[in-house]
Write an enzyme that holds these catalytic residues in place. Structure first.
Site, PDB file in Angstrom:
ATOM      1  N   HIS A  17      -0.226  -0.069  -9.580  1.00 18.13           N
ATOM      2  CA  HIS A  17      -1.005  -0.909  -8.667  1.00 18.13           C
ATOM      3  C   HIS A  17      -1.654  -2.059  -9.446  1.00 18.13           C
ATOM      4  O   HIS A  17      -2.859  -2.298  -9.354  1.00 18.13           O
ATOM      5  CB  HIS A  17      -2.076  -0.098  -7.936  1.00 18.13           C
ATOM      6  CG  HIS A  17      -2.531  -0.767  -6.664  1.00 18.13           C
ATOM      7  ND1 HIS A  17      -3.092  -0.072  -5.607  1.00 18.13           N
ATOM      8  CD2 HIS A  17      -2.518  -2.068  -6.268  1.00 18.13           C
ATOM      9  CE1 HIS A  17      -3.398  -0.902  -4.628  1.00 18.13           C
ATOM     10  NE2 HIS A  17      -3.060  -2.133  -5.019  1.00 18.13           N
TER      11      HIS A  17
ATOM     12  N   ARG B 217       0.841  -1.188   0.000  1.00 19.61           N
ATOM     13  CA  ARG B 217       0.000   0.000   0.000  1.00 19.61           C
ATOM     14  C   ARG B 217       0.879   1.242   0.000  1.00 19.61           C
ATOM     15  O   ARG B 217       1.905   1.294   0.675  1.00 19.61           O
ATOM     16  CB  ARG B 217      -0.944   0.021   1.221  1.00 19.61           C
ATOM     17  CG  ARG B 217      -2.094  -0.974   1.149  1.00 19.61           C
ATOM     18  CD  ARG B 217      -3.076  -0.610   0.037  1.00 19.61           C
ATOM     19  NE  ARG B 217      -4.233  -1.479  -0.027  1.00 19.61           N
ATOM     20  CZ  ARG B 217      -4.335  -2.565  -0.778  1.00 19.61           C
ATOM     21  NH1 ARG B 217      -3.314  -2.957  -1.518  1.00 19.61           N
ATOM     22  NH2 ARG B 217      -5.449  -3.272  -0.802  1.00 19.61           N
TER      23      ARG B 217
ATOM     24  N   GLU C 228      -2.547   7.531  -4.627  1.00 14.02           N
ATOM     25  CA  GLU C 228      -3.779   6.786  -4.871  1.00 14.02           C
ATOM     26  C   GLU C 228      -4.890   7.241  -3.933  1.00 14.02           C
ATOM     27  O   GLU C 228      -6.067   7.223  -4.298  1.00 14.02           O
ATOM     28  CB  GLU C 228      -3.537   5.291  -4.711  1.00 14.02           C
ATOM     29  CG  GLU C 228      -2.617   4.699  -5.767  1.00 14.02           C
ATOM     30  CD  GLU C 228      -2.312   3.238  -5.496  1.00 14.02           C
ATOM     31  OE1 GLU C 228      -3.256   2.453  -5.282  1.00 14.02           O
ATOM     32  OE2 GLU C 228      -1.121   2.877  -5.482  1.00 14.02           O
TER      33      GLU C 228
END
Length: 336
Positions: free
Chosen positions: A293, A241, A270
């Site tokens: 991603h 992440r 993001e």
């Protein structure tokens, strides 16, 4: 559509025919939602989502924000099945309050993300991007890279994906360090890994690979201080992440040569749109290999996660327990 069938609305793209057939064989009607302007569900407004989900009994979701107000507007909806394993965009408390079940696709994408992790290690160390640019620009000197073989690799976190990475790394005869809040001695001995604290891991590793969930406690787990502890010959790999890393600090470290390079599949921007400029600069650095991603986005990986999500939907709509490891929130089941 006959209402004797349960309506499953799918908002992520790349949903395969075999999984659609599986759902239909289990008494469901499937609608692949068409969002305005071809949007991904992460970019859809709440109004747009309500429009496509108004009659849904189940929702297979990609990266949309699942909020209390959205769930309150969908009284018929029973289950939100994430096609993936992260659920930081799902308001779990809101799901509990509104009586919804939330599941993840545990076991679906680990192999794909583990492959991507090793790929980024190899690509950064062997300087694939810079070497290809040499060929594009014309004859130049051969760039000297580094082996992954025999190096020390530090894994931050030891969940399902990291365990698949461990198995792959054994073929490279690496020394594997792990920092995790829940070390398992039996697994450590079986896989010949060494548990250390994060500071030690950063100081000793030639590659630092992140595999932790994003929580308030892990936000900016790797910050300027952590980056300063790394060897200047080390590489940072993040397929987990974006918020785990302070991307502004990473940008500064890379520009100033304080670490050798980075392989990144995720970025802070993001979720923090104001940091898009940082991402734009990161991906343009010659010693960064970047992907959007997409570590889990292989044909095989998506088919697996589609099917796990579909199994969760079928189980919940049938009043049964979702598959092991998939349940995140419910007032009807115990969450393990």
């Amino acid at each position: 559509m006959s209402r004797d069938k349960r309506l499953v609305v799918v908002t992520p793209k790349f949903f395969d025919d075999a999984t659609i057939s599986f759902l239909e064989d289990h008494g469901c009607s499937v609608v692949l939602a068409k969002l305005p302007d071809g949007k991904a569900d992460a970019a859809a407004t709440e109004e747009e989502l309500v429009s496509v989900l108004a009659d849904a009994d189940a929702w297979i979701v990609g990266h949309a924000n699942v909020t209390l107000s959205l769930l309150q507007a969908l009284p018929r909806l029973k289950v939100i099945a994430r096609r993936g394993v992260g659920y930081e965009r799902v308001d779990v408390d809101a799901a509990q309050k509104t009586g919804k079940v939330v599941t993840i696709a545990a076991g679906g994408n680990e192999e794909s993300v583990a492959d991507r992790t090793l790929g980024l290690m190899l690509a950064t160390a062997h300087r694939f991007r810079e070497s290809q640019q040499q060929l594009i620009d014309g004859p130049g000197s051969i760039l000297i890279g580094h082996d992954l073989y025999g190096k020390t690799v530090g894994l931050v976190g030891l969940g399902r994906i990291a365990q698949h990475v461990v198995r792959r790394l054994r073929a490279f005869e690496t020394t594997i360090l792990v920092s995790t809040p829940r070390p398992t001695c039996t697994y450590g001995k079986a896989m010949n890994i060494e548990y250390v604290d994060l500071d030690v891991l950063l100081q000793r590793s030639d590659f630092v690979s992140l595999h932790a969930p994003l929580t308030p406690a892990t936000n900016h787990l790797i910050d300027a201080t952590g980056l300063a502890r790394m060897k200047n010959s080390a590489f940072l790999i993040n397929t987990a992440r974006g918020g785990l890393v302070d991307d502004r600090a990473l940008l500064a470290s890379l520009k100033e040569g304080r670490i050798a390079g980075a392989g990144l599949d995720v970025f802070e921007s993001e979720s923090e749109l104001g940091l898009a400029w940082v991402t734009n600069e990161l991906v343009r650095l010659p010693n960064v290999i970047a992907t959007p991603h997409s570590g889990a986005s292989t044909h095989e990986g998506l088919q697996r996660t589609n099917l796990v999500a579909a199994n969760c939907v079928v189980a919940v709509l049938g009043g049964e327990q979702p598959p092991a490891g998939c349940l995140v929130a419910s007032s009807a089941y115990s969450v393990s």
